[in-house]
Design an enzyme around this catalytic site. Structure first.
Site, short mmCIF file in Angstrom:
data_model
loop_
_atom_site.label_atom_id
_atom_site.label_comp_id
_atom_site.label_asym_id
_atom_site.label_seq_id
_atom_site.Cartn_x
_atom_site.Cartn_y
_atom_site.Cartn_z
N TYR A 16 -13.03 6.72 -14.89
CA TYR A 16 -12.50 5.76 -14.22
C TYR A 16 -13.41 4.09 -14.78
O TYR A 16 -12.70 2.96 -14.90
CB TYR A 16 -13.84 5.89 -13.65
CG TYR A 16 -13.35 4.74 -11.91
CD1 TYR A 16 -12.13 3.98 -11.50
CD2 TYR A 16 -15.39 3.98 -11.60
CE1 TYR A 16 -12.80 3.39 -10.22
CE2 TYR A 16 -15.05 2.89 -10.57
CZ TYR A 16 -14.22 2.48 -10.30
OH TYR A 16 -13.79 1.57 -9.14
N ASP A 47 1.33 -1.08 -0.20
CA ASP A 47 -0.03 -0.02 -0.25
C ASP A 47 1.33 0.66 0.17
O ASP A 47 2.13 0.66 0.37
CB ASP A 47 -0.92 -0.14 1.25
CG ASP A 47 -2.40 0.64 1.49
OD1 ASP A 47 -3.27 0.09 1.35
OD2 ASP A 47 -2.13 1.91 0.51
N THR A 59 -18.01 0.02 1.87
CA THR A 59 -16.81 0.26 2.62
C THR A 59 -16.56 1.41 2.85
O THR A 59 -17.15 2.19 2.72
CB THR A 59 -15.79 -0.22 1.65
OG1 THR A 59 -16.03 0.56 0.28
CG2 THR A 59 -16.26 -1.54 0.51
N LYS A 106 -11.35 0.92 -16.06
CA LYS A 106 -11.82 -0.62 -15.16
C LYS A 106 -12.08 -1.10 -16.81
O LYS A 106 -12.32 -2.18 -17.03
CB LYS A 106 -12.94 -0.24 -14.90
CG LYS A 106 -12.48 0.31 -13.49
CD LYS A 106 -11.78 -0.64 -12.44
CE LYS A 106 -11.58 -0.51 -11.31
NZ LYS A 106 -10.57 -0.77 -10.69
N1 LIG Z 1 -15.58 0.40 -2.25
C1 LIG Z 1 -16.77 0.01 -3.52
O1 LIG Z 1 -17.89 0.33 -3.77
C2 LIG Z 1 -16.49 -0.09 -5.03
C3 LIG Z 1 -17.24 -0.24 -6.14
C4 LIG Z 1 -16.33 -0.57 -6.79
C5 LIG Z 1 -15.00 -0.80 -7.69
N2 LIG Z 1 -14.19 -0.97 -6.34
C6 LIG Z 1 -13.22 -0.76 -6.40
O2 LIG Z 1 -12.61 -2.18 -5.70
C7 LIG Z 1 -10.62 -1.65 -4.96
C8 LIG Z 1 -10.23 -0.81 -4.07
O3 LIG Z 1 -11.82 -1.62 -2.89
P1 LIG Z 1 -11.40 -1.15 -1.68
O4 LIG Z 1 -12.32 -1.06 -0.53
O5 LIG Z 1 -9.74 -1.90 -0.80
O6 LIG Z 1 -10.63 0.61 -1.62
P2 LIG Z 1 -9.58 0.99 -0.31
O7 LIG Z 1 -9.03 2.82 -0.80
O8 LIG Z 1 -10.45 1.78 1.40
O9 LIG Z 1 -8.10 0.67 -0.64
C9 LIG Z 1 -7.53 0.71 -1.56
C10 LIG Z 1 -5.91 0.32 -1.14
O10 LIG Z 1 -5.11 1.20 -1.56
C11 LIG Z 1 -4.33 2.08 -1.32
N3 LIG Z 1 -3.58 3.11 -2.58
C12 LIG Z 1 -3.94 3.59 -3.45
N4 LIG Z 1 -3.54 4.06 -4.35
C13 LIG Z 1 -2.14 3.16 -4.44
C14 LIG Z 1 -1.00 2.95 -5.26
N5 LIG Z 1 -0.66 3.96 -6.50
N6 LIG Z 1 0.19 2.13 -4.76
C15 LIG Z 1 -0.26 1.40 -3.21
N7 LIG Z 1 -1.29 1.48 -2.54
C16 LIG Z 1 -1.82 2.07 -2.96
C17 LIG Z 1 -5.02 3.23 -0.73
O11 LIG Z 1 -3.63 3.77 0.05
C18 LIG Z 1 -5.77 1.97 -0.54
O12 LIG Z 1 -5.35 1.78 1.23
C19 LIG Z 1 -10.48 -0.40 -6.02
O13 LIG Z 1 -10.05 -1.27 -7.67
C20 LIG Z 1 -12.12 0.43 -6.58
O14 LIG Z 1 -12.61 0.89 -8.37
C21 LIG Z 1 -14.72 -0.06 -5.05
#
Ligand SMILES: NC(=O)c1ccc[n+]([C@@H]2O[C@H](COP(=O)([O-])OP(=O)(O)OC[C@H]3O[C@@H](n4cnc5c(N)ncnc54)[C@H](O)[C@@H]3O)[C@@H](O)[C@H]2O)c1
Length: 271
Positions: A169, A42, A204, A173
């Site tokens: 986005y 992360d 989330t 995707k």
């Molecule tokens: N939560 C939703 O409703 C939802 C809906 C559709 C898709 N998604 C997809 O789910 C995935 C993420 O879900 P999540 O709940 O784990 O999100 P989150 O944002 O809580 O966790 C993702 C983590 O990635 C880290 N991160 C961001 N950029 C980074 C980088 N360049 N290098 C390293 N780390 C990095 C962030 O610090 C974060 O801790 C994504 O691909 C998102 O597009 C989520």
């Protein structure tokens, strides 16, 4: 069932933007519960600390957090080397990093567009770029294949999700789906399966910390609206995504590659 004993999982984005369970954190913890050694990256040390706290609480000693920016080739390469040094191999790669920035082609800045491509697409490309050779080598030497799961969004199947336009986005995707399918076929005889989990509207910490602020709306109202728009009547939880990722990464999914598993409570089918 779904036993990961002896396997090493590399989870990109294993922290969480807020307290509680995001998809990446839940996936890392679930894989540890299933017996995997888990290497979690992360860019936020604080986000990783939250995951480390759960790992410690549940006594998962084979957990290794690593802070790095997954959009940087040099940092991803170093992370993959660190994982191999620590655990000796990589069997599972989960490319979970992503997030949306609202806007159409006119309102989006060039920087925001590039940032969306880097965050949602390049992170998965770089993860695969450095992990695939490790998996291919393991397949050649031991006949043991690897599994990659990329985390996408239903945003690429519909022009609006939750009432806003996200062209960058959605495009990134959609590209991730094409990238997964193409990579899956390129590696189908090299022992690596590549699949995508397409995430619907999940409850989330991302919703509270980012989405409500971006939309400028009350969180409770936003949650109620999102729940009401879903055929099942509720948003999903991070565990719904973690379970889907675990299945696709497991040996039970050994004949599944180049596919997308939609986890959305029926949203896309009902549109
Ligand atoms: N939560 C939703 O409703 C939802 C809906 C559709 C898709 N998604 C997809 O789910 C995935 C993420 O879900 P999540 O709940 O784990 O999100 P989150 O944002 O809580 O966790 C993702 C983590 O990635 C880290 N991160 C961001 N950029 C980074 C980088 N360049 N290098 C390293 N780390 C990095 C962030 O610090 C974060 O801790 C994504 O691909 C998102 O597009 C989520």
């Amino acid at each position: 069932m779904l036993d990961l004993s002896g396997k090493v999982a590399f989870i990109a984005g294993a922290g969480c933007v807020g307290e509680g369970w995001g998809n990446g954190r839940a996936t890392a913890v679930l894989m540890a519960r299933q017996g995997a050694k888990v290497f979690g990256t992360d860019r936020s040390a604080e986000a990783l600390e939250g995951t480390s706290a759960v790992m410690e609480l549940e006594d998962h000693r084979q957990w290794f957090p690593h802070t790095c920016d997954m959009t940087s080739a040099a940092e991803v390469e170093a992370a993959v080397q660190a994982c191999v040094r620590r655990f000796g191999r990589i069997d599972i790669l989960v490319n979970n990093i992503g997030g949306s920035a609202p806007g159409d082609p006119v309102s989006l800045s060039e920087e925001a567009w590039d940032g969306q491509m880097d965050l949602n697409l390049k992170t998965a490309f770089l993860g695969c770029k450095y992990v695939l050779p490790v998996m291919e080598r393991q397949f050649e030497e031991e006949g043991v294949g690897g599994a990659i799961v990329n985390v996408s969004s239903i945003a690429h199947m519909s022009h609006q999700v939750g009432g806003r336009v996200n062209v960058a986005y959605a495009t990134a995707k959609a590209g991730l789906g094409a990238f997964s399918r193409s990579t899956a076929i390129a590696y189908v005889r090299k022992g690596v399966r590549v699949n995508t989990v397409v995430v619907g509207m999940m409850n989330t910490p991302l919703v509270a910390t980012r989405l409500a602020g971006q939309l400028g709306v009350d969180l409770e109202e936003l949650v109620a609206k999102r729940n009401a728009s879903i055929p099942m009547g509720r948003m999903g939880e991070a565990w719904d995504i973690a379970n889907a990722v675990l299945f696709l990464a497991s040996d039970e999914a050994g004949y599944i590659t180049a596919t997308q598993l939609v986890v959305d409570g029926g949203v896309t089918a009902a549109r």
